[in-house]
Write a protein that holds these residues in place. Sequence first.
Motif, short mmCIF file in Angstrom:
data_model
loop_
_atom_site.label_atom_id
_atom_site.label_comp_id
_atom_site.label_asym_id
_atom_site.label_seq_id
_atom_site.Cartn_x
_atom_site.Cartn_y
_atom_site.Cartn_z
N LYS A 117 -4.97 1.97 -10.97
CA LYS A 117 -6.12 1.22 -11.40
C LYS A 117 -6.24 -0.06 -11.84
N GLY A 118 -7.45 -0.95 -11.01
CA GLY A 118 -6.18 -2.05 -11.28
C GLY A 118 -5.62 -3.15 -10.78
N SER A 119 -4.86 -3.78 -11.53
CA SER A 119 -3.34 -3.93 -11.60
C SER A 119 -2.20 -3.18 -11.36
N ILE A 120 -1.28 -3.48 -10.58
CA ILE A 120 -0.12 -2.46 -10.56
C ILE A 120 0.43 -2.99 -11.52
N ALA A 121 0.31 -4.03 -12.54
CA ALA A 121 0.95 -5.11 -13.15
C ALA A 121 0.43 -4.31 -14.92
N THR A 122 -1.01 -4.07 -14.75
CA THR A 122 -1.87 -2.77 -15.62
C THR A 122 -2.60 -1.51 -15.68
N SER A 123 -2.26 -1.23 -15.53
CA SER A 123 -3.39 0.30 -14.78
C SER A 123 -2.66 0.91 -15.71
N VAL A 160 -1.54 9.03 -6.63
CA VAL A 160 -0.79 9.12 -5.10
C VAL A 160 -2.04 10.06 -4.66
N ASP A 161 -1.56 9.27 -2.79
CA ASP A 161 -2.52 10.36 -1.45
C ASP A 161 -1.47 10.70 -1.04
N TYR A 162 -1.03 11.17 -0.17
CA TYR A 162 -0.34 11.78 0.53
C TYR A 162 -0.96 12.35 2.11
N ASN A 163 -2.02 11.68 2.30
CA ASN A 163 -2.96 11.75 3.50
C ASN A 163 -1.61 10.36 4.65
N ARG A 164 -1.69 9.51 4.18
CA ARG A 164 -0.24 8.61 4.86
C ARG A 164 1.37 9.06 4.35
N SER A 165 1.21 9.60 4.24
CA SER A 165 2.62 10.42 4.11
C SER A 165 3.03 11.03 5.46
#
Length: 489
Positions: free
Chosen positions: A142-148, A153-158
């Motif tokens: 949510k928002g940026s990787i630093a402040t979320s 996790v979405d495993y569709n790409r896994s």
Amino acid sequence: MSNQNHKIMIGLEVHIQLTNLKSKLFCDCSNDYRGAEPNTHVCPICLGLPGSLPVLNKEAVEFATRLAIALDCRINHQFWFYRKNYHYPDLPKGFQISQYNKAGGKAFADGGKITIKINNHKKDILLNRIHLEEDPARLVHKGSIATSPYTLVDYNRSGVCLIEIVTEPIINSPEEAREFLKQLKSIVQYSEISNLDLQGSVRVDANISLKGHERSEAKNINSFKEVERALRHEIVRQKNIIKRGKSLILETRHWDEKRRITISLRKKEFEADYRYFPEQDLPPIEIDDEFIDKVRNELPEMPSERSHRLIREYDLSEFDSDNLVLDKNIANFFEDGVNSDPSFGPNEYKQFCNWLMNTILGWLNEHNMTINDTKLYTKQVVDLVNYVKEGRITTKIAKSLMVDLMQGDSVSKILEKKGKARISDQKIIEQLSRETIEENPKIVEDCTKNSKAIEALIGRVMKKTRGQADPWITRQIILKLLRKMEMID
Ligand SMILES: [Zn+2]
């Protein structure tokens, strides 16, 4: 800032998803996960559940073979997969099934090259290897990787199939990197293994150093366009550190697309950290010459071959042809278009090519679209070429039609709608031509000595009609009037 003091060395690791595969690399789950509800394209294998066994997707091997042949690599006849161990939430098994080219392991293929051209100077960017591996899951912050505050996790790409292409560190500038990626994208498109315009289908890690200093790795650059930007930034950053007398450290950095800077993530990990070992659940893979020959024979025409053919068949310059073939859809559009009008010859081929490469491609780039995203069709461009040739519209007016052409309207319909259709009523043009001749005795006088002076009269009639008079009819009428006055033969 000059580059003379510091030789730049760049090596790229390009990960591309084989989006044209039907299923993932080691299971039957659909590869087409984009836009799907999170965690719906999953099964025990790609979720890494205990006891599940991976089975290699044969089509993925064929696709990798196509690419290896197109890139001129040496395909290894036998290899096995390795487990690359690291712990991160996107990796349900705690390891990624990949390939390893050391300790007895082999890549899918070694060597290979892509030839780039900058300012007419050719350079071979040599490849180290290409290999197959599975994509990790997708982490959504949510928002940026630093402040979320949390991560989804979405495993569709896994388990989606990736090919990694590793260059030698012999790229010497961001421009060379850009040209390399442009050619690579084109070859991938022609090989029909992936659509790299799809969001998330490309990730690039760029290793960059100034000679004599430590390198850094800018990781997970999400589009080919961003690579050049990230490299430019990194060169300036490294040079500034050296200028201040400090030393660079070996580290992994994150390219922040929005702020256009790289941020230090961690000290670079070493291969030993991954504790590679052979994947016991998959047997060694054997690829024989018969299979390779079969794939080679079925390989579609590649961009460089096509460029040579277009030069031969359509009399295009090498520059035009090389640019035209880069995007297969654009090149198809060109060939379909120019072949649809039997009156076309080398002049029209060149005009058609110019419309595509300058006006149309410029418009597409500006709107971040591909030709297939629009309703543009070949007959429209054929009409543009013919209308301009016959003097029915000016190039300037033709260019102003782009937005409507992209919506799929025909040239004649747009001209009618916009009131830009020619004034071709002979009476109106004759009346205006008479006025013009009366008003400009000096130019009329010039016409007796210089046949080109008539252009000035036509120009004045055009001006009176704000460019809408049909220039061909106007010319005929002025010629007729001048002959009547016995000013010309
Ligand atoms: Zn699965």
